[in-house]
Write a protein that holds these residues in place. Structure first.
Motif, PDB file in Angstrom:
ATOM      1  N   SER A   1      13.327  -6.988  13.061  1.00 50.66           N
ATOM      2  CA  SER A   1      11.876  -6.971  13.244  1.00 50.66           C
ATOM      3  C   SER A   1      11.499  -6.252  14.539  1.00 50.66           C
ATOM      4  CB  SER A   1      11.317  -8.392  13.245  1.00 50.66           C
ATOM      5  OG  SER A   1      11.925  -9.176  14.264  1.00 50.66           O
ATOM      6  N   LEU A   2      12.203  -6.545  15.630  1.00 49.12           N
ATOM      7  CA  LEU A   2      11.919  -5.868  16.893  1.00 49.12           C
ATOM      8  C   LEU A   2      12.246  -4.385  16.797  1.00 49.12           C
ATOM      9  CD1 LEU A   2      13.285  -8.475  19.474  1.00 49.12           C
ATOM     10  CD2 LEU A   2      10.910  -8.021  18.869  1.00 49.12           C
ATOM     11  N   LEU A   3      13.346  -4.077  16.129  1.00 43.35           N
ATOM     12  CA  LEU A   3      13.739  -2.679  15.973  1.00 43.35           C
ATOM     13  C   LEU A   3      12.683  -1.911  15.192  1.00 43.35           C
ATOM     14  CD1 LEU A   3      15.881  -0.493  16.377  1.00 43.35           C
ATOM     15  CD2 LEU A   3      16.967  -1.269  14.248  1.00 43.35           C
ATOM     16  N   GLU A   4      12.180  -2.522  14.122  1.00 47.19           N
ATOM     17  CA  GLU A   4      11.140  -1.869  13.323  1.00 47.19           C
ATOM     18  C   GLU A   4       9.880  -1.633  14.155  1.00 47.19           C
ATOM     19  OE1 GLU A   4       8.806  -2.557   9.104  1.00 47.19           O
ATOM     20  OE2 GLU A   4       8.968  -4.201  10.538  1.00 47.19           O
ATOM     21  N   GLY A   5       9.495  -2.648  14.938  1.00 44.77           N
ATOM     22  CA  GLY A   5       8.311  -2.503  15.768  1.00 44.77           C
ATOM     23  C   GLY A   5       8.444  -1.370  16.772  1.00 44.77           C
ATOM     24  N   LEU A   6       9.628  -1.229  17.365  1.00 41.89           N
ATOM     25  CA  LEU A   6       9.856  -0.162  18.341  1.00 41.89           C
ATOM     26  C   LEU A   6       9.829   1.215  17.684  1.00 41.89           C
ATOM     27  CD1 LEU A   6      12.734  -1.748  20.468  1.00 41.89           C
ATOM     28  CD2 LEU A   6      10.405  -1.263  21.245  1.00 41.89           C
ATOM     29  N   VAL A   7      10.538   1.346  16.570  1.00 42.82           N
ATOM     30  CA  VAL A   7      10.650   2.654  15.917  1.00 42.82           C
ATOM     31  C   VAL A   7       9.301   3.096  15.353  1.00 42.82           C
ATOM     32  CG1 VAL A   7      11.678   3.899  13.982  1.00 42.82           C
ATOM     33  CG2 VAL A   7      13.104   2.401  15.394  1.00 42.82           C
ATOM     34  N   TYR A   8       8.667   2.212  14.589  1.00 40.50           N
ATOM     35  CA  TYR A   8       7.407   2.606  13.960  1.00 40.50           C
ATOM     36  C   TYR A   8       6.253   2.597  14.957  1.00 40.50           C
ATOM     37  CZ  TYR A   8       9.552   2.777   9.383  1.00 40.50           C
ATOM     38  OH  TYR A   8      10.337   3.132   8.323  1.00 40.50           O
ATOM     39  N   GLY A   9       6.337   1.749  15.975  1.00 40.90           N
ATOM     40  CA  GLY A   9       5.321   1.790  17.017  1.00 40.90           C
ATOM     41  C   GLY A   9       5.326   3.125  17.731  1.00 40.90           C
ATOM     42  N   ALA A  10       6.526   3.631  18.033  1.00 37.53           N
ATOM     43  CA  ALA A  10       6.646   4.938  18.675  1.00 37.53           C
ATOM     44  C   ALA A  10       6.159   6.046  17.741  1.00 37.53           C
ATOM     45  CB  ALA A  10       8.105   5.194  19.066  1.00 37.53           C
ATOM     46  N   SER A  11       6.455   5.891  16.455  1.00 35.76           N
ATOM     47  CA  SER A  11       6.023   6.891  15.485  1.00 35.76           C
ATOM     48  C   SER A  11       4.507   6.961  15.398  1.00 35.76           C
ATOM     49  CB  SER A  11       6.616   6.564  14.107  1.00 35.76           C
ATOM     50  OG  SER A  11       6.225   7.530  13.148  1.00 35.76           O
ATOM     51  N   VAL A  12       3.864   5.786  15.386  1.00 39.13           N
ATOM     52  CA  VAL A  12       2.402   5.749  15.348  1.00 39.13           C
ATOM     53  C   VAL A  12       1.830   6.382  16.616  1.00 39.13           C
ATOM     54  CG1 VAL A  12       0.376   4.246  15.435  1.00 39.13           C
ATOM     55  CG2 VAL A  12       2.211   3.765  13.815  1.00 39.13           C
ATOM     56  N   GLY A  13       2.426   6.058  17.755  1.00 39.87           N
ATOM     57  CA  GLY A  13       1.953   6.635  19.005  1.00 39.87           C
ATOM     58  C   GLY A  13       2.030   8.146  19.004  1.00 39.87           C
ATOM     59  N   GLU A  14       3.152   8.673  18.498  1.00 41.96           N
ATOM     60  CA  GLU A  14       3.316  10.121  18.428  1.00 41.96           C
ATOM     61  C   GLU A  14       2.316  10.743  17.461  1.00 41.96           C
ATOM     62  OE1 GLU A  14       7.355  10.511  17.300  1.00 41.96           O
ATOM     63  OE2 GLU A  14       8.146  10.308  19.340  1.00 41.96           O
ATOM     64  N   MET A  15       2.094  10.041  16.356  1.00 37.63           N
ATOM     65  CA  MET A  15       1.162  10.560  15.359  1.00 37.63           C
ATOM     66  C   MET A  15      -0.253  10.613  15.917  1.00 37.63           C
ATOM     67  SD  MET A  15       1.335  11.663  12.230  1.00 37.63           S
ATOM     68  CE  MET A  15       0.215  12.085  10.881  1.00 37.63           C
TER      69      MET A  15
ATOM     70  N   GLU B   1      -2.655   8.268  -1.348  1.00 41.90           N
ATOM     71  CA  GLU B   1      -3.574   8.883  -0.397  1.00 41.90           C
ATOM     72  C   GLU B   1      -3.525   8.163   0.951  1.00 41.90           C
ATOM     73  OE1 GLU B   1      -7.470   8.995  -2.001  1.00 41.90           O
ATOM     74  OE2 GLU B   1      -6.976  10.442  -3.587  1.00 41.90           O
ATOM     75  N   TRP B   2      -3.700   8.919   2.015  1.00 43.56           N
ATOM     76  CA  TRP B   2      -3.681   8.380   3.369  1.00 43.56           C
ATOM     77  C   TRP B   2      -5.084   7.929   3.763  1.00 43.56           C
ATOM     78  CZ3 TRP B   2      -4.356  11.815   8.176  1.00 43.56           C
ATOM     79  CH2 TRP B   2      -4.289  11.037   9.340  1.00 43.56           C
ATOM     80  N   TYR B   3      -5.180   6.716   4.303  1.00 43.49           N
ATOM     81  CA  TYR B   3      -6.446   6.244   4.848  1.00 43.49           C
ATOM     82  C   TYR B   3      -6.624   6.882   6.226  1.00 43.49           C
ATOM     83  CZ  TYR B   3      -7.221   2.673   1.280  1.00 43.49           C
ATOM     84  OH  TYR B   3      -7.456   2.022   0.100  1.00 43.49           O
ATOM     85  N   GLY B   4      -7.566   7.787   6.336  1.00 43.43           N
ATOM     86  CA  GLY B   4      -7.735   8.570   7.554  1.00 43.43           C
ATOM     87  C   GLY B   4      -7.824   7.726   8.817  1.00 43.43           C
ATOM     88  N   ASN B   5      -6.966   8.043   9.778  1.00 44.48           N
ATOM     89  CA  ASN B   5      -6.986   7.422  11.106  1.00 44.48           C
ATOM     90  C   ASN B   5      -6.712   5.919  11.092  1.00 44.48           C
ATOM     91  OD1 ASN B   5      -7.647   9.958  12.126  1.00 44.48           O
ATOM     92  ND2 ASN B   5      -9.837   9.568  11.901  1.00 44.48           N
ATOM     93  N   LEU B   6      -6.040   5.433  10.057  1.00 49.13           N
ATOM     94  CA  LEU B   6      -5.674   4.024   9.998  1.00 49.13           C
ATOM     95  C   LEU B   6      -4.154   3.921  10.025  1.00 49.13           C
ATOM     96  CD1 LEU B   6      -6.710   1.126   9.726  1.00 49.13           C
ATOM     97  CD2 LEU B   6      -6.624   1.395   7.235  1.00 49.13           C
ATOM     98  N   TYR B   7      -3.637   3.139  10.998  1.00 45.44           N
ATOM     99  CA  TYR B   7      -2.199   3.037  11.196  1.00 45.44           C
ATOM    100  C   TYR B   7      -1.783   1.564  11.280  1.00 45.44           C
ATOM    101  CZ  TYR B   7      -2.915   7.874  12.715  1.00 45.44           C
ATOM    102  OH  TYR B   7      -3.280   9.192  12.786  1.00 45.44           O
ATOM    103  N   ALA B   8      -0.511   1.308  11.029  1.00 41.32           N
ATOM    104  CA  ALA B   8       0.023  -0.047  11.174  1.00 41.32           C
ATOM    105  C   ALA B   8       1.493   0.029  11.558  1.00 41.32           C
ATOM    106  CB  ALA B   8      -0.138  -0.839   9.878  1.00 41.32           C
ATOM    107  N   ALA B   9       1.932  -0.936  12.364  1.00 43.68           N
ATOM    108  CA  ALA B   9       3.340  -0.999  12.771  1.00 43.68           C
ATOM    109  C   ALA B   9       3.704  -2.451  13.044  1.00 43.68           C
ATOM    110  CB  ALA B   9       3.591  -0.141  14.006  1.00 43.68           C
ATOM    111  N   GLY B  10       4.994  -2.764  12.918  1.00 42.39           N
ATOM    112  CA  GLY B  10       5.445  -4.129  13.173  1.00 42.39           C
ATOM    113  C   GLY B  10       5.326  -5.006  11.936  1.00 42.39           C
ATOM    114  N   GLU B  11       5.231  -6.302  12.143  1.00 43.08           N
ATOM    115  CA  GLU B  11       5.205  -7.235  11.012  1.00 43.08           C
ATOM    116  C   GLU B  11       3.988  -7.029  10.126  1.00 43.08           C
ATOM    117  OE1 GLU B  11       5.741 -12.022  10.071  1.00 43.08           O
ATOM    118  OE2 GLU B  11       5.680 -11.311  12.139  1.00 43.08           O
TER     119      GLU B  11
END
Length: 368
Positions: A175-189, A149-159
């Motif tokens: 680590s930097l690559l993950e932060g960039l990719v998932y950080g952008a994904s969270v922003g879009e979401m 289940e998804w925790y509503g409106n709770l996101y995490a990215a990076g380490e």
């Protein structure tokens, strides 16, 4: 391992950098692995190269293996005053080294007792470097529980996040690559760009997220205002002695906590040491929580200073890592466990042939 309401997983996979500068009572300084890539050799106190005792690729073996090699050799000193693991690149051209590694050269030269890595071997020890586990997320950075289940409106990215990208042993530079990719994904979401529904659904999600953000911002502002008013209403004379006492107590406990983590939840782990760590850290967490509560009642989180905050965070995080490590008896990557009976049978001073308690098993990972 999944616990803490199912939000976190794989906390036991803590990656250690193989070569940090080892100087007693000083903060660790990472000596980049590029040094070994350029030919630096790991030597013991007598000058003997030891890396190939642990892996055919020597200094260029996987990071976790090199870290264990450095750790095992560091334990072989003749006494507590003799360190036994060094990094030596003095065979390369001095001026070239200074130009290739200017930050390392500047750091070593800036010390009260300067060191010259172009002319002498440098004492090294592994240092905790990166947590492969963390808050479990999906590919959009949404935090999910063990039941999916998804925790509503709770996101995490990076380490902080456990995306599954690193498995149990992160590759260099990811680590930097993950932060960039998932950080952008969270922003879009969060912005509502990503949606499984129609445009109307995306708009609804965007409005819901924005409302939650406004509520969170308001709650934070209210908390800060309350703490500031509480601090302003208390006199320095009545709290300074208490605050200083809390700082000293928190600092002392944190120092002990670091020792317990290094000695029992470090590069090489055993079930008995992990169990001891869980017991000790549980008590420290309770002490840290009590200090935090006392500091809050005497003027908020600013009342006792950052030491109390740091202790509280470290105590909870350290205990979570220790409990996760104790629950996972399968060695894999950054998590290496040795059974005591096997360790004692192989305690011949080498350490390179020690067998994990799970050589024939697959490493355990939470699967998203």
């Amino acid at each position: 391992m999944n616990k803490y309401n199912g939000i976190v997983s794989d906390l036991e996979y803590v990656q250690f950098h193989p070569t940090s500068l080892y100087l007693p009572n000083e903060a660790r300084f990472l000596l980049t692995e590029a040094l070994r890539g350029e030919g630096a050799i790991l030597r013991d106190a007598s000058g003997r190269a030891f890396a190939r005792d642990y892996h055919p690729n020597g200094e260029l073996a996987p990071r976790d293996i090199v870290a264990r090699a450095v750790f095992m050799e560091s334990q072989k000193g003749a006494d507590d005053d003799v360190h036994n693991a060094y990094l030596d690149i003095s065979h390369r051209d001095s001026e070239w080294l200074k130009d290739r590694f200017p930050s390392i050269h500047a750091h070593l030269k800036s010390r009260t007792n300067p060191m010259d890595f172009t002319q002498e071997k440098i004492p090294v020890i592994p240092a905790a470097h990166y947590t492969c586990g963390g808050v479990t997320t999906d590919l959009n950075g949404c935090v999910i529980a063990s039941n999916g289940e998804w925790y509503g409106n709770l996101y995490a990215a990076g380490e902080a996040a456990r995306t599954g990208l690193h498995g149990g042993n992160r590759l260099a530079s990811t680590s930097l690559l993950e932060g960039l990719v998932y950080g952008a994904s969270v922003g879009e979401m969060v912005a509502g760009v990503v949606s499984d529904g129609t445009d109307d659904k995306a708009l609804e999600n965007r409005e819901r997220v924005m409302e939650t953000m406004h509520q969170a911002r308001y709650a934070i502002e209210q908390r800060l205002a309350l703490e500031q008013s509480t601090s302003a209403g208390s006199t320095v004379s009545s709290t300074s002695a208490v605050d200083e006492g809390m700082r000293k107590e928190a600092t002392a406990i944190l120092t002990n906590l670091k020792s317990i983590m290094w000695d029992n939840v470090g590069v090489v782990r055993t079930p008995s040491k992990l169990a001891l760590a869980v017991s000790e850290l549980s008590a420290m967490r309770d002490e840290a929580d009590q200090l935090w509560n006392n500091s809050s009642s005497s003027g908020g989180c600013g009342g006792a200073g950052w030491e109390v905050v740091a202790l509280r965070d470290a105590a909870h995080a350290g205990l979570a890592v220790a409990e996760s490590a104790l629950a996972n008896r399968v060695s894999g990557g950054a998590h290496y466990v040795v059974l005591e009976e096997i360790e004692s049978e192989n305690n011949n001073g080498n350490g390179g042939g020690s067998k994990s308690d799970s050589d024939d098993e697959e490493p355990l990972h939470a699967v998203i």
